[in-house]
Design a protein around this motif. Sequence first.
Motif, mmCIF file in Angstrom:
data_model
loop_
_atom_site.group_PDB
_atom_site.id
_atom_site.type_symbol
_atom_site.label_atom_id
_atom_site.label_comp_id
_atom_site.label_asym_id
_atom_site.label_seq_id
_atom_site.Cartn_x
_atom_site.Cartn_y
_atom_site.Cartn_z
ATOM 1 N N HIS A 78 147.309 94.797 -12.874
ATOM 2 C CA HIS A 78 147.343 95.544 -11.615
ATOM 3 C C HIS A 78 147.817 96.980 -11.807
ATOM 4 C CE1 HIS A 78 151.365 94.226 -12.417
ATOM 5 N NE2 HIS A 78 151.881 94.751 -11.324
ATOM 6 N N LEU A 79 148.151 97.365 -13.041
ATOM 7 C CA LEU A 79 148.739 98.683 -13.288
ATOM 8 C C LEU A 79 147.795 99.584 -14.093
ATOM 9 C CD1 LEU A 79 152.419 97.700 -14.151
ATOM 10 C CD2 LEU A 79 151.498 98.508 -11.965
ATOM 11 N N TRP A 80 147.821 100.874 -13.758
ATOM 12 C CA TRP A 80 146.993 101.865 -14.426
ATOM 13 C C TRP A 80 147.820 103.104 -14.751
ATOM 14 C CZ3 TRP A 80 141.891 100.601 -15.384
ATOM 15 C CH2 TRP A 80 141.392 99.497 -14.673
ATOM 16 N N TYR A 81 147.483 103.743 -15.865
ATOM 17 C CA TYR A 81 148.050 105.035 -16.220
ATOM 18 C C TYR A 81 147.003 106.108 -15.937
ATOM 19 C CZ TYR A 81 151.819 102.705 -18.805
ATOM 20 O OH TYR A 81 152.901 101.946 -19.151
ATOM 21 N N ARG A 91 140.978 123.019 -13.368
ATOM 22 C CA ARG A 91 141.298 121.683 -12.872
ATOM 23 C C ARG A 91 141.762 120.794 -14.022
ATOM 24 N NH1 ARG A 91 139.769 119.934 -7.855
ATOM 25 N NH2 ARG A 91 138.568 121.402 -6.593
ATOM 26 N N PRO A 92 142.912 120.148 -13.876
ATOM 27 C CA PRO A 92 143.349 119.229 -14.926
ATOM 28 C C PRO A 92 142.479 117.976 -14.957
ATOM 29 C CG PRO A 92 144.865 119.153 -13.064
ATOM 30 C CD PRO A 92 143.894 120.263 -12.792
ATOM 31 N N LEU A 93 142.263 117.472 -16.154
ATOM 32 C CA LEU A 93 141.484 116.258 -16.347
ATOM 33 C C LEU A 93 142.396 115.111 -16.749
ATOM 34 C CD1 LEU A 93 138.507 117.750 -18.389
ATOM 35 C CD2 LEU A 93 138.572 117.226 -15.942
ATOM 36 N N TYR A 94 141.938 113.883 -16.459
ATOM 37 C CA TYR A 94 142.756 112.707 -16.740
ATOM 38 C C TYR A 94 141.888 111.564 -17.269
ATOM 39 C CZ TYR A 94 146.239 115.068 -13.831
ATOM 40 O OH TYR A 94 147.120 115.975 -13.307
ATOM 41 N N PHE A 95 142.532 110.668 -18.009
ATOM 42 C CA PHE A 95 141.964 109.367 -18.324
ATOM 43 C C PHE A 95 142.567 108.364 -17.347
ATOM 44 C CE2 PHE A 95 142.179 111.132 -22.813
ATOM 45 C CZ PHE A 95 140.833 111.434 -22.889
ATOM 46 N N ILE A 96 141.776 107.386 -16.912
ATOM 47 C CA ILE A 96 142.296 106.271 -16.128
ATOM 48 C C ILE A 96 142.407 105.096 -17.083
ATOM 49 C CG2 ILE A 96 142.063 104.928 -14.011
ATOM 50 C CD1 ILE A 96 139.944 106.932 -13.103
ATOM 51 N N GLU A 97 143.630 104.767 -17.478
ATOM 52 C CA GLU A 97 143.847 103.777 -18.529
ATOM 53 C C GLU A 97 144.528 102.533 -17.979
ATOM 54 O OE1 GLU A 97 144.413 106.587 -22.432
ATOM 55 O OE2 GLU A 97 146.202 106.178 -21.246
ATOM 56 N N SER A 98 144.037 101.384 -18.403
ATOM 57 C CA SER A 98 144.605 100.120 -17.960
ATOM 58 C C SER A 98 145.862 99.784 -18.764
ATOM 59 C CB SER A 98 143.581 98.994 -18.130
ATOM 60 O OG SER A 98 144.165 97.743 -17.825
ATOM 61 N N ALA A 99 146.865 99.275 -18.060
ATOM 62 C CA ALA A 99 148.065 98.795 -18.745
ATOM 63 C C ALA A 99 147.833 97.415 -19.344
ATOM 64 C CB ALA A 99 149.247 98.753 -17.774
ATOM 65 N N ILE A 130 138.771 103.657 -18.311
ATOM 66 C CA ILE A 130 137.577 103.482 -17.492
ATOM 67 C C ILE A 130 136.511 104.461 -17.979
ATOM 68 C CG2 ILE A 130 136.575 103.699 -15.196
ATOM 69 C CD1 ILE A 130 139.108 102.749 -13.986
ATOM 70 N N THR A 131 135.360 103.928 -18.338
ATOM 71 C CA THR A 131 134.277 104.697 -18.933
ATOM 72 C C THR A 131 133.057 104.689 -18.019
ATOM 73 O OG1 THR A 131 135.038 104.025 -21.123
ATOM 74 C CG2 THR A 131 132.833 104.926 -20.983
ATOM 75 N N VAL A 132 132.409 105.835 -17.914
ATOM 76 C CA VAL A 132 131.207 105.971 -17.094
ATOM 77 C C VAL A 132 129.968 105.981 -17.981
ATOM 78 C CG1 VAL A 132 129.991 107.501 -15.483
ATOM 79 C CG2 VAL A 132 132.459 107.245 -15.326
ATOM 80 N N HIS A 133 128.895 105.377 -17.505
ATOM 81 C CA HIS A 133 127.623 105.374 -18.210
ATOM 82 C C HIS A 133 127.046 106.781 -18.250
ATOM 83 C CE1 HIS A 133 123.441 104.211 -19.151
ATOM 84 N NE2 HIS A 133 123.938 103.050 -19.539
ATOM 85 N N GLN A 134 126.335 107.107 -19.331
ATOM 86 C CA GLN A 134 125.736 108.440 -19.466
ATOM 87 C C GLN A 134 124.780 108.771 -18.327
ATOM 88 O OE1 GLN A 134 123.810 109.082 -23.185
ATOM 89 N NE2 GLN A 134 125.697 108.992 -24.405
ATOM 90 N N GLN A 149 132.967 100.691 -17.292
ATOM 91 C CA GLN A 149 133.528 99.743 -18.243
ATOM 92 C C GLN A 149 134.937 100.173 -18.616
ATOM 93 O OE1 GLN A 149 131.042 99.035 -21.667
ATOM 94 N NE2 GLN A 149 129.453 98.020 -20.475
ATOM 95 N N VAL A 150 135.737 99.200 -19.051
ATOM 96 C CA VAL A 150 137.094 99.472 -19.521
ATOM 97 C C VAL A 150 137.119 99.209 -21.018
ATOM 98 C CG1 VAL A 150 139.526 98.835 -19.350
ATOM 99 C CG2 VAL A 150 138.100 98.846 -17.309
ATOM 100 N N GLY A 151 137.290 100.265 -21.816
ATOM 101 C CA GLY A 151 137.271 100.086 -23.258
ATOM 102 C C GLY A 151 137.808 101.290 -23.995
#
Length: 243
Positions: A78-81, A91-99, A130-134, A149-151
């Motif tokens: 249930h947690l994300w970084y 604009r700052p960029l971020y990764f959405i990462e699963s804990a 969290i990854t987006v398709h091309q 996808q999460v990878g």
Amino acid sequence: MYTQERTAMSNLVVGGPVAVNSYDNAIVAALVENRPVMLVHAFNGGFLKPAEMKESVHDKGVQLSTKLDTLTKEAQGHLWYITPAGFFGQRPLYFIESAAGQATPKPPGVGQTDAGRGDDGVPKPQRRRITVHQEAPTGTTGTTADTVQVGLPDKVGDLWRGKNGAPEDTQLWVVTVTPWGGITFVPITHPDTILGFKDHAVAADSEVRVTYNWGGDFTGTVINTFYPRLPNEWSVPYHHVFT
């Protein structure tokens, strides 16, 4: 009407070009302190979690869950970084990462380099992003083009890697604080889209998709807004945004 107290404009905390409300501790914790948060949806209060929480799985997506079960909680599903990852213009960029499923890197062997260490000297954990398709949000590969996808960058498939040769290209997000105190995620490779749900159907176990942002700007619409919530704030009824 959304009624949580908000600070005056003069009290806004600015992190780069993104204005962050100084009263919303969860947004500050996520963007500035890099603390894990729950991403609670504006419409029904459900939270995002990886469809598969094991660290060895890199080809599954994200779903909306309306019940925080013990298994998910123990696995930190249930947690994300929301991890800083440079800038796009101003604009700052971020990764959405699963804990969930994060792994502690092994000590570097012969010919290998250290992946980096935090301020405390401890090696940074490897987290699935969290990854987006091309070809998101639509493409020639059928319904898979608008999924996520999460990878790890080196574990996802070829069409989930960056077009410019950098695996991280498809994992970079613009995070915008909305006027109503939530956040919207915009993939950097597809700035006319936002993180949402297929056909805007927001229900239990809905699959996260990348959808067109009909609003035309970086704030998106309220139905695709997420409220970052610290784990101890889970019981706050943020999904009453329309009442």
